[in-house]
Design a protein around this motif. Structure first.
Motif, mmCIF file in Angstrom:
data_model
loop_
_atom_site.group_PDB
_atom_site.id
_atom_site.type_symbol
_atom_site.label_atom_id
_atom_site.label_comp_id
_atom_site.label_asym_id
_atom_site.label_seq_id
_atom_site.Cartn_x
_atom_site.Cartn_y
_atom_site.Cartn_z
ATOM 1 N N ARG A 10 -5.742 3.033 10.199
ATOM 2 C CA ARG A 10 -6.891 2.201 10.622
ATOM 3 C C ARG A 10 -6.477 0.760 10.861
ATOM 4 O O ARG A 10 -6.961 0.117 11.789
ATOM 5 C CB ARG A 10 -7.994 2.252 9.572
ATOM 6 C CG ARG A 10 -8.615 3.637 9.473
ATOM 7 C CD ARG A 10 -10.021 3.630 9.017
ATOM 8 N NE ARG A 10 -10.795 2.704 9.819
ATOM 9 C CZ ARG A 10 -11.901 2.111 9.398
ATOM 10 N NH1 ARG A 10 -12.353 2.345 8.201
ATOM 11 N NH2 ARG A 10 -12.570 1.271 10.171
ATOM 12 N N GLY A 38 0.809 3.773 -3.023
ATOM 13 C CA GLY A 38 0.430 5.147 -2.701
ATOM 14 C C GLY A 38 1.525 6.145 -3.042
ATOM 15 O O GLY A 38 1.261 7.242 -3.537
ATOM 16 N N ILE A 90 -10.555 1.143 -2.652
ATOM 17 C CA ILE A 90 -10.928 2.548 -2.877
ATOM 18 C C ILE A 90 -9.779 3.502 -2.556
ATOM 19 O O ILE A 90 -9.545 4.464 -3.296
ATOM 20 C CB ILE A 90 -12.186 2.917 -2.063
ATOM 21 C CG1 ILE A 90 -13.405 2.177 -2.625
ATOM 22 C CG2 ILE A 90 -12.434 4.420 -2.058
ATOM 23 C CD1 ILE A 90 -13.718 2.470 -4.070
ATOM 24 N N VAL A 91 -9.035 3.258 -1.483
ATOM 25 C CA VAL A 91 -7.973 4.199 -1.115
ATOM 26 C C VAL A 91 -6.854 4.239 -2.151
ATOM 27 O O VAL A 91 -6.072 5.197 -2.172
ATOM 28 C CB VAL A 91 -7.386 3.927 0.284
ATOM 29 C CG1 VAL A 91 -8.439 4.064 1.350
ATOM 30 C CG2 VAL A 91 -6.662 2.601 0.347
ATOM 31 N N TRP A 94 -4.063 6.835 5.421
ATOM 32 C CA TRP A 94 -5.260 6.767 6.263
ATOM 33 C C TRP A 94 -5.611 5.313 6.576
ATOM 34 O O TRP A 94 -5.877 4.966 7.735
ATOM 35 C CB TRP A 94 -6.429 7.462 5.545
ATOM 36 C CG TRP A 94 -7.732 7.314 6.249
ATOM 37 C CD1 TRP A 94 -8.175 8.035 7.316
ATOM 38 C CD2 TRP A 94 -8.760 6.370 5.939
ATOM 39 N NE1 TRP A 94 -9.419 7.592 7.686
ATOM 40 C CE2 TRP A 94 -9.803 6.572 6.855
ATOM 41 C CE3 TRP A 94 -8.903 5.381 4.972
ATOM 42 C CZ2 TRP A 94 -10.968 5.801 6.835
ATOM 43 C CZ3 TRP A 94 -10.060 4.625 4.963
ATOM 44 C CH2 TRP A 94 -11.081 4.842 5.880
ATOM 45 N N LEU A 95 -5.588 4.453 5.557
ATOM 46 C CA LEU A 95 -5.916 3.044 5.765
ATOM 47 C C LEU A 95 -4.885 2.381 6.672
ATOM 48 O O LEU A 95 -5.242 1.564 7.528
ATOM 49 C CB LEU A 95 -6.009 2.304 4.427
ATOM 50 C CG LEU A 95 -6.382 0.827 4.532
ATOM 51 C CD1 LEU A 95 -7.784 0.664 5.115
ATOM 52 C CD2 LEU A 95 -6.287 0.158 3.174
ATOM 53 N N ASP A 96 -3.623 2.716 6.500
ATOM 54 C CA ASP A 96 -2.585 2.142 7.342
ATOM 55 C C ASP A 96 -2.834 2.462 8.815
ATOM 56 O O ASP A 96 -2.666 1.603 9.678
ATOM 57 C CB ASP A 96 -1.213 2.654 6.897
ATOM 58 C CG ASP A 96 -0.085 1.940 7.589
ATOM 59 O OD1 ASP A 96 0.007 0.696 7.439
ATOM 60 O OD2 ASP A 96 0.709 2.600 8.270
ATOM 61 N N GLY A 112 0.805 -1.214 0.000
ATOM 62 C CA GLY A 112 0.000 0.000 0.000
ATOM 63 C C GLY A 112 0.836 1.260 0.000
ATOM 64 O O GLY A 112 0.532 2.222 -0.714
ATOM 65 N N ILE A 170 -7.113 7.451 -4.114
ATOM 66 C CA ILE A 170 -7.117 8.715 -3.374
ATOM 67 C C ILE A 170 -5.698 9.033 -2.914
ATOM 68 O O ILE A 170 -5.094 8.225 -2.196
ATOM 69 C CB ILE A 170 -8.049 8.622 -2.145
ATOM 70 C CG1 ILE A 170 -9.464 8.244 -2.584
ATOM 71 C CG2 ILE A 170 -8.036 9.914 -1.357
ATOM 72 C CD1 ILE A 170 -10.367 7.856 -1.433
ATOM 73 N N GLN A 179 -12.478 -0.923 1.252
ATOM 74 C CA GLN A 179 -11.675 0.232 1.664
ATOM 75 C C GLN A 179 -10.278 0.171 1.055
ATOM 76 O O GLN A 179 -9.756 1.186 0.578
ATOM 77 C CB GLN A 179 -11.542 0.272 3.183
ATOM 78 C CG GLN A 179 -12.813 0.644 3.903
ATOM 79 C CD GLN A 179 -12.621 0.572 5.395
ATOM 80 O OE1 GLN A 179 -11.748 1.252 5.939
ATOM 81 N NE2 GLN A 179 -13.412 -0.248 6.065
ATOM 82 N N GLY A 203 -4.490 8.241 0.573
ATOM 83 C CA GLY A 203 -5.495 7.302 1.088
ATOM 84 C C GLY A 203 -4.883 6.109 1.786
ATOM 85 O O GLY A 203 -5.420 5.622 2.789
ATOM 86 N N ASN A 204 -3.755 5.624 1.287
ATOM 87 C CA ASN A 204 -3.121 4.470 1.916
ATOM 88 C C ASN A 204 -2.574 4.793 3.299
ATOM 89 O O ASN A 204 -2.500 3.915 4.154
ATOM 90 C CB ASN A 204 -2.006 3.917 1.019
ATOM 91 C CG ASN A 204 -2.574 3.083 -0.101
ATOM 92 O OD1 ASN A 204 -3.365 2.190 0.143
ATOM 93 N ND2 ASN A 204 -2.183 3.380 -1.324
#
Length: 98
Positions: free
Chosen positions: A91, A17, A77-78, A87-89, A13, A81, A74, A84-85
């Protein structure tokens, strides 16, 4: 860091990203402001490879740790963006105690 499927996913990711950010923040301005469309061709191809690899790693991680559809959605989708990765990381760290 690559000791389990989730950490491999996180690395994929970040690479994907990073390549998206490089494409959007460096290659695209060089194309439009410096007249260098070749940069987008090269960087876009590299990013495409990383994106396909990222999608395969999503599938691998899903089967390995039994992700729910929500996490798969998720993760996909990221990829479209910028940042975005990251943000996902965050989470993933919070929910899976990575």
């Amino acid at each position: 860091m690559l000791s389990n499927a989730l950490n491999r996913f996180r690395l994929a990711g970040m690479v994907e990203g990073g390549s998206l950010l490089f494409l959007v923040l460096i290659a695209m301005p060089l194309k439009y402001f410096a007249g260098l469309p070749e940069v987008v061709t090269v960087v876009g191809s590299i990013h495409g490879f990383f994106f396909i690899t990222y999608c395969l790693v999503i599938a691998y991680t899903t089967f390995k740790i039994r992700w729910s559809f929500s996490w798969v959605f998720q993760a996909f989708i990221v990829a479209f963006i910028p940042f975005g990765n990251i943000w996902l990381d965050q989470r993933l760290k919070k929910n899976f105690a990575v």
